[in-house]
Write a protein that holds these residues in place. Sequence first.
Motif: not given
Length: 138
Positions: A48-58
């Motif tokens: 139930x805990x949600x964390x957000x961020x970003x992802x990038x390919x090299x």
Amino acid sequence: GLFYFTQQVSVTIASRDCPVVSVDYTTILCQYRPGVGASFALTVSDSGVIASSTFSYLPPNIYNVTASSIISSTLGGSAITIYGNNFGESPSSVDVRFGGVRCTSIDIIVPHEVVTCSSPPGTGRDKVLRIFVGGQSP
């Protein structure tokens, strides 16, 4: 305090599932599909805990460039081969610029590793070659 992950953790990148390979108390490892680009939404959900961020390919990396001719015609059309990595699998995500002008006939010869194109028309010396993949460049 610290947050410890459980075995019910899930990960999505750009709204697509990233299959979780392993989880311990502080680390999640998931295996996402090959691709290109940057700043995709990354979401981790656990109990139930949600964390957000970003992802990038090299970003792409160039190791070597060869050309069919050292001196190219001002009409363009000389074959250029670019060796490196992180070039992706689709020519539509690749943009090669020679002296700021887009090369033509861009193709992926070896996925993620070898790109070819034809030099654009133009004049001048010491033109800089740049590659952009998914909006990223070296």
